[in-house]
Design a protein around this motif. Structure first.
Motif, mmCIF file in Angstrom:
data_model
loop_
_atom_site.group_PDB
_atom_site.id
_atom_site.type_symbol
_atom_site.label_atom_id
_atom_site.label_comp_id
_atom_site.label_asym_id
_atom_site.label_seq_id
_atom_site.Cartn_x
_atom_site.Cartn_y
_atom_site.Cartn_z
ATOM 1 N N GLY A 14 0.801 -1.041 0.216
ATOM 2 C CA GLY A 14 0.012 -0.076 0.182
ATOM 3 C C GLY A 14 0.887 1.066 0.029
ATOM 4 N N ALA A 15 0.231 2.285 0.181
ATOM 5 C CA ALA A 15 1.090 3.724 0.152
ATOM 6 C C ALA A 15 1.610 4.061 1.591
ATOM 7 C CB ALA A 15 -0.160 4.917 -0.252
ATOM 8 N N PHE A 16 2.503 4.697 1.611
ATOM 9 C CA PHE A 16 2.986 5.392 2.949
ATOM 10 C C PHE A 16 3.338 6.621 2.810
ATOM 11 C CE2 PHE A 16 6.489 5.983 6.063
ATOM 12 C CZ PHE A 16 5.501 5.342 7.151
ATOM 13 N N GLY A 17 2.348 7.427 3.336
ATOM 14 C CA GLY A 17 2.768 8.925 3.456
ATOM 15 C C GLY A 17 2.051 9.548 2.205
ATOM 16 N N ILE A 18 2.175 10.766 1.716
ATOM 17 C CA ILE A 18 1.271 11.463 0.687
ATOM 18 C C ILE A 18 2.165 11.540 -0.411
ATOM 19 C CG2 ILE A 18 -0.003 12.582 2.284
ATOM 20 C CD1 ILE A 18 1.329 15.326 2.023
ATOM 21 N N ARG A 19 3.479 11.199 -0.545
ATOM 22 C CA ARG A 19 4.353 11.800 -1.733
ATOM 23 C C ARG A 19 4.811 10.501 -2.586
ATOM 24 N NH1 ARG A 19 6.278 15.530 2.222
ATOM 25 N NH2 ARG A 19 5.711 17.660 1.374
ATOM 26 N N GLY A 20 4.027 9.492 -2.496
ATOM 27 C CA GLY A 20 4.126 8.403 -3.400
ATOM 28 C C GLY A 20 5.098 7.054 -2.868
ATOM 29 N N GLU A 21 5.431 7.361 -1.661
ATOM 30 C CA GLU A 21 5.897 6.194 -0.947
ATOM 31 C C GLU A 21 5.204 5.231 -0.833
ATOM 32 O OE1 GLU A 21 9.198 5.687 2.656
ATOM 33 O OE2 GLU A 21 8.085 7.805 2.439
ATOM 34 N N VAL A 22 5.749 3.900 -0.735
ATOM 35 C CA VAL A 22 5.228 2.632 -0.884
ATOM 36 C C VAL A 22 5.515 1.695 0.304
ATOM 37 C CG1 VAL A 22 4.333 2.432 -3.332
ATOM 38 C CG2 VAL A 22 6.435 1.205 -2.346
ATOM 39 N N ARG A 23 4.491 1.237 0.726
ATOM 40 C CA ARG A 23 5.118 -0.073 1.944
ATOM 41 C C ARG A 23 5.210 -0.998 1.205
ATOM 42 N NH1 ARG A 23 3.078 0.810 7.056
ATOM 43 N NH2 ARG A 23 1.415 1.984 6.085
ATOM 44 N N GLY A 67 8.294 7.250 -10.986
ATOM 45 C CA GLY A 67 7.115 7.351 -11.607
ATOM 46 C C GLY A 67 5.770 7.271 -10.814
ATOM 47 N N VAL A 68 6.496 7.008 -9.320
ATOM 48 C CA VAL A 68 5.228 6.954 -8.398
ATOM 49 C C VAL A 68 5.563 7.946 -7.395
ATOM 50 C CG1 VAL A 68 4.092 5.747 -6.635
ATOM 51 C CG2 VAL A 68 4.894 4.293 -8.324
ATOM 52 N N ASP A 69 4.577 9.169 -7.669
ATOM 53 C CA ASP A 69 4.757 10.477 -7.034
ATOM 54 C C ASP A 69 3.827 10.897 -6.309
ATOM 55 O OD1 ASP A 69 7.492 10.757 -8.393
ATOM 56 O OD2 ASP A 69 6.157 11.353 -10.145
ATOM 57 N N THR A 70 2.500 10.375 -6.053
ATOM 58 C CA THR A 70 1.377 10.450 -5.395
ATOM 59 C C THR A 70 0.847 9.436 -4.573
ATOM 60 O OG1 THR A 70 -0.209 10.186 -6.934
ATOM 61 C CG2 THR A 70 0.743 12.397 -7.132
ATOM 62 N N ARG A 71 0.265 9.651 -3.629
ATOM 63 C CA ARG A 71 -0.381 8.814 -2.701
ATOM 64 C C ARG A 71 -1.241 7.914 -3.508
ATOM 65 N NH1 ARG A 71 -1.142 7.365 2.614
ATOM 66 N NH2 ARG A 71 -2.748 6.260 3.031
ATOM 67 N N GLU A 72 -2.110 8.424 -4.334
ATOM 68 C CA GLU A 72 -3.001 7.692 -5.210
ATOM 69 C C GLU A 72 -2.406 6.681 -6.159
ATOM 70 O OE1 GLU A 72 -3.189 10.903 -4.825
ATOM 71 O OE2 GLU A 72 -4.707 10.968 -3.381
ATOM 72 N N GLN A 73 -1.227 7.032 -6.671
ATOM 73 C CA GLN A 73 -0.385 6.072 -7.652
ATOM 74 C C GLN A 73 0.246 4.885 -6.796
ATOM 75 O OE1 GLN A 73 2.338 9.156 -8.950
ATOM 76 N NE2 GLN A 73 1.484 8.905 -11.165
ATOM 77 N N ALA A 74 0.591 5.436 -5.470
ATOM 78 C CA ALA A 74 1.009 4.374 -4.734
ATOM 79 C C ALA A 74 -0.016 3.393 -4.090
ATOM 80 C CB ALA A 74 1.984 4.873 -3.631
#
Length: 166
Positions: A14-23, A67-74
């Motif tokens: 899933g996402a971690f944070g709001i800037r595209g970081e993933v878990r 290429g993954v820069d947003t929480r939504e993309q992550a």
């Protein structure tokens, strides 16, 4: 399921944070090794990611993917499995095996009676457990005592299951 050239080494949880970081959930012996196997590809092979680990996070590792820069993309990548080229992984000693190599192997008892095939391997912290699917499902500890022989060449495991309590 692995193909001959790739092994699943992790998954995006899933996402971690709001800037595209993933878990990231790593399936490697040392979780941080997942970033050392070169670009990892999705199961369908359509996307490739060079993993940059950022920090340990609850339930895994934080990572940045190009290429993954947003929480939504992550978040859209949640559940995506990540695969490494088999030749990028280290060779194991003779008594160690990649789980992917065990899935689907025929399982026989010491008398040669077919018990089924390895369907899954579980690790709940106290050692690996083989799930053998056959006429009845067996859960067997993956120890030398219970599993004396693993022969990848003939794709067979010989087991000496513990006596059943009746």
């Amino acid at each position: 399921m692995a193909d001959a050239g790739r092994i699943c080494v992790g998954a995006i949880a899933g996402a971690f944070g709001i800037r595209g970081e993933v878990r990231l959930k790593s399936f490697t012996a040392d979780p941080q090794d997942i970033a050392s196997y070169g670009p990892l590809v999705t199961e369908d092979g359509k996307r490739s990611f060079a993993i940059k680990l950022t920090r340990p996070v609850t339930g895994g590792l934080g990572a940045r993917l190009p290429g993954v820069d947003t929480r939504e993309q992550a978040e859209a990548l949640k559940g995506t499995t990540l695969w490494a080229p088999r030749d990028a992984l280290p060779n194991l000693p003779d008594d160690e095996f990649y789980h992917a190599d065990l899935i689907g192997l025929e399982v026989v008892d010491t008398g040669g009676r077919v018990l089924g095939q390895v369907r899954a391997i579980y690790d709940h912290g106290a050692g690996d457990i083989l799930e053998v699917a056959g006429p009845k499902v067996l859960l067997l500890p993956f120890t030398r005592e219970v599993v004396p022989t693993v022969d990848l060449t003939v794709r067979r495991i010989v087991v000496d299951p513990p006596a059943e309590d009746e």
